[in-house]
Scaffold this motif. Structure first.
Motif, PDB file in Angstrom:
ATOM      1  N   ILE A  96      80.545  59.892  48.851  1.00 31.38           N
ATOM      2  CA  ILE A  96      79.971  61.130  48.343  1.00 31.38           C
ATOM      3  C   ILE A  96      79.564  60.900  46.889  1.00 31.38           C
ATOM      4  N   PHE A  97      78.295  61.081  46.596  1.00 33.18           N
ATOM      5  CA  PHE A  97      77.783  60.935  45.236  1.00 33.18           C
ATOM      6  C   PHE A  97      77.668  62.313  44.598  1.00 33.18           C
ATOM      7  N   HIS A  98      78.003  62.380  43.316  1.00 35.55           N
ATOM      8  CA  HIS A  98      77.898  63.613  42.540  1.00 35.55           C
ATOM      9  C   HIS A  98      76.950  63.343  41.380  1.00 35.55           C
ATOM     10  N   PHE A  99      75.711  63.744  41.532  1.00 36.47           N
ATOM     11  CA  PHE A  99      74.734  63.618  40.453  1.00 36.47           C
ATOM     12  C   PHE A  99      74.445  65.014  39.930  1.00 36.47           C
ATOM     13  N   GLY A 100      75.217  65.418  38.913  1.00 31.70           N
ATOM     14  CA  GLY A 100      75.114  66.792  38.436  1.00 31.70           C
ATOM     15  C   GLY A 100      75.579  67.730  39.534  1.00 31.70           C
ATOM     16  N   PRO A 101      74.877  68.843  39.740  1.00 29.32           N
ATOM     17  CA  PRO A 101      75.267  69.789  40.787  1.00 29.32           C
ATOM     18  C   PRO A 101      74.900  69.327  42.188  1.00 29.32           C
ATOM     19  N   CYS A 102      74.179  68.218  42.303  1.00 32.52           N
ATOM     20  CA  CYS A 102      73.769  67.712  43.627  1.00 32.52           C
ATOM     21  C   CYS A 102      74.825  66.759  44.171  1.00 32.52           C
ATOM     22  N   ARG A 103      75.289  67.048  45.391  1.00 36.06           N
ATOM     23  CA  ARG A 103      76.263  66.198  46.071  1.00 36.06           C
ATOM     24  C   ARG A 103      75.692  65.783  47.418  1.00 36.06           C
ATOM     25  N   PHE A 104      75.826  64.492  47.736  1.00 32.38           N
ATOM     26  CA  PHE A 104      75.296  64.010  49.012  1.00 32.38           C
ATOM     27  C   PHE A 104      76.087  62.782  49.453  1.00 32.38           C
ATOM     28  N   CYS A 149      69.955  62.503  39.154  1.00 30.41           N
ATOM     29  CA  CYS A 149      69.538  63.041  40.449  1.00 30.41           C
ATOM     30  C   CYS A 149      68.023  62.954  40.597  1.00 30.41           C
ATOM     31  N   CYS A 150      67.302  63.294  39.528  1.00 32.38           N
ATOM     32  CA  CYS A 150      65.841  63.300  39.587  1.00 32.38           C
ATOM     33  C   CYS A 150      65.281  61.912  39.873  1.00 32.38           C
ATOM     34  N   ILE A 151      65.727  60.913  39.101  1.00 37.75           N
ATOM     35  CA  ILE A 151      65.161  59.581  39.303  1.00 37.75           C
ATOM     36  C   ILE A 151      65.609  58.984  40.639  1.00 37.75           C
ATOM     37  N   LEU A 192      68.484  64.705  49.194  1.00 34.73           N
ATOM     38  CA  LEU A 192      68.049  64.866  47.810  1.00 34.73           C
ATOM     39  C   LEU A 192      66.920  65.886  47.709  1.00 34.73           C
ATOM     40  N   GLY A 193      66.088  65.933  48.750  1.00 35.29           N
ATOM     41  CA  GLY A 193      65.026  66.926  48.782  1.00 35.29           C
ATOM     42  C   GLY A 193      65.574  68.345  48.795  1.00 35.29           C
ATOM     43  N   HIS A 194      66.685  68.544  49.530  1.00 40.54           N
ATOM     44  CA  HIS A 194      67.329  69.871  49.558  1.00 40.54           C
ATOM     45  C   HIS A 194      67.837  70.236  48.162  1.00 40.54           C
ATOM     46  N   CYS A 195      68.433  69.252  47.470  1.00 44.24           N
ATOM     47  CA  CYS A 195      68.908  69.518  46.105  1.00 44.24           C
ATOM     48  C   CYS A 195      67.738  69.899  45.206  1.00 44.24           C
ATOM     49  N   HIS A 196      66.640  69.190  45.365  1.00 51.65           N
ATOM     50  CA  HIS A 196      65.466  69.464  44.537  1.00 51.65           C
ATOM     51  C   HIS A 196      64.937  70.876  44.799  1.00 51.65           C
ATOM     52  N   GLU A 197      64.911  71.265  46.071  1.00 54.23           N
ATOM     53  CA  GLU A 197      64.420  72.598  46.428  1.00 54.23           C
ATOM     54  C   GLU A 197      65.321  73.696  45.878  1.00 54.23           C
ATOM     55  N   GLN A 198      66.612  73.387  45.711  1.00 51.62           N
ATOM     56  CA  GLN A 198      67.573  74.370  45.206  1.00 51.62           C
ATOM     57  C   GLN A 198      67.747  74.276  43.689  1.00 51.62           C
ATOM     58  N   ASN A 199      66.817  73.555  43.031  1.00 50.52           N
ATOM     59  CA  ASN A 199      66.862  73.387  41.573  1.00 50.52           C
ATOM     60  C   ASN A 199      68.149  72.738  41.087  1.00 50.52           C
ATOM     61  N   LYS A 200      68.711  71.839  41.906  1.00 53.12           N
ATOM     62  CA  LYS A 200      69.906  71.093  41.521  1.00 53.12           C
ATOM     63  C   LYS A 200      69.551  69.683  41.058  1.00 53.12           C
ATOM     64  N   LEU A 202      66.944  68.552  38.544  1.00 55.56           N
ATOM     65  CA  LEU A 202      65.899  68.822  37.563  1.00 55.56           C
ATOM     66  C   LEU A 202      65.397  67.537  36.907  1.00 55.56           C
ATOM     67  N   CYS A 203      64.107  67.511  36.627  1.00 56.65           N
ATOM     68  CA  CYS A 203      63.475  66.326  36.048  1.00 56.65           C
ATOM     69  C   CYS A 203      63.071  66.589  34.600  1.00 56.65           C
TER      70      CYS A 203
END
Length: 245
Positions: A96-104, A149-151, A192-200, A202-203
């Motif tokens: 499980i990776f935790h890149f800011g608020p995004c977890r996958f 998360c963005c990169i 990661l696309g789901h995180c991006h859609e939920q503004n988790k 950010l770039c």
């Protein structure tokens, strides 16, 4: 004492991975799921906020709920079984990776195993050793934690959309391994696309500039050479992800 044989059997039993559903989902836990029996045994449940994050799956929560209704030795055995099950994802190589608020979750061991099997073959096809797609000039170094998360999202899109589709070889074994890695990347790309859609995810300027440099390195070569070189550097990406704090 009747519980001891069962406990010994459980301790030596090899967990089966067949049929396990490890797909992340959001689940709400009822407020009364933690019974006094659990509290009396000193069991501290995970915080509700973590249970509702991706990474907890239905079967984990089902075991957790069933344990909450047990007492005494049966409760201990249930919690022991639950502990073993919670380690199954690690046994299977999932992380499980935790890149800011995004977890996958990602099957790192499976991807590394597939890549290791073809790494020498792929790198031998790369005629240009003086240029790196991912490392020059320090493309993945010192990325701010807020922009990892963005990169990462950009890079998984990059590998799925540009790299894997141009890496076909005359060797069917190599092609099968590439296809397997590509499928794993596609799964992570969607998460990661789901995180991006939920503004988790950010770039900012840094991640944009670093990814633009990677694209410039890639586009400076012909399509096939660039794809083969990028695939040969896959361990650079995996190492960077795993070392990220």
């Amino acid at each position: 004492m009747a519980v001891m044989p069962a406990l010994r059997q459980a301790a030596w039993a090899k967990p089966s991975l067949a049929g396990l559903d490890s797909s992340p989902m959001h689940v709400k836990i009822p407020a009364d799921a933690i019974t006094p029996a659990l509290k009396n045994e000193g069991f501290q449940p995970p915080p509700a906020s973590s249970l509702n994050q991706p990474g907890w799956c239905p079967r984990q929560l089902a075991v957790f709920a069933s344990c909450s209704s047990m007492k005494g030795s049966y409760l201990f055995l249930c919690l022991f079984s639950m502990s073993c099950w919670l380690n199954v994802m690690l046994v299977a190589g999932n992380r499980i990776f935790h890149f800011g608020p995004c977890r996958f979750s990602m099957s790192v061991t499976e991807i590394r195993s597939g890549f290791t099997a073809i790494k020498a073959n792929i790198q031998a096809r790369d005629p240009i050793r003086t240029l790196s797609i991912l490392s020059y000039p320090h493309s993945l170094h010192k990325v701010k934690s807020s922009e990892r998360c963005c990169i990462t999202h950009h890079l998984f899109n990059f590998y799925v959309d540009k790299v894997f589709k141009h890496c076909k070889t005359e060797d069917s074994h190599v092609n099968r391994k590439i296809s397997s890695i590509a499928n794993s990347f596609l799964s992570v790309k969607r998460k990661l696309g789901h995180c991006h859609e939920q503004n988790k995810c950010l770039c900012g300027q840094e991640s944009t500039e670093k990814f633009d440099q990677i694209l410039a390195n890639y586009e400076g070569l012909n399509v096939t050479s660039a794809a083969i070189k990028s695939l040969g550097e896959l361990d650079i990406l995996l190492d960077w992800m795993e070392k990220a704090p």
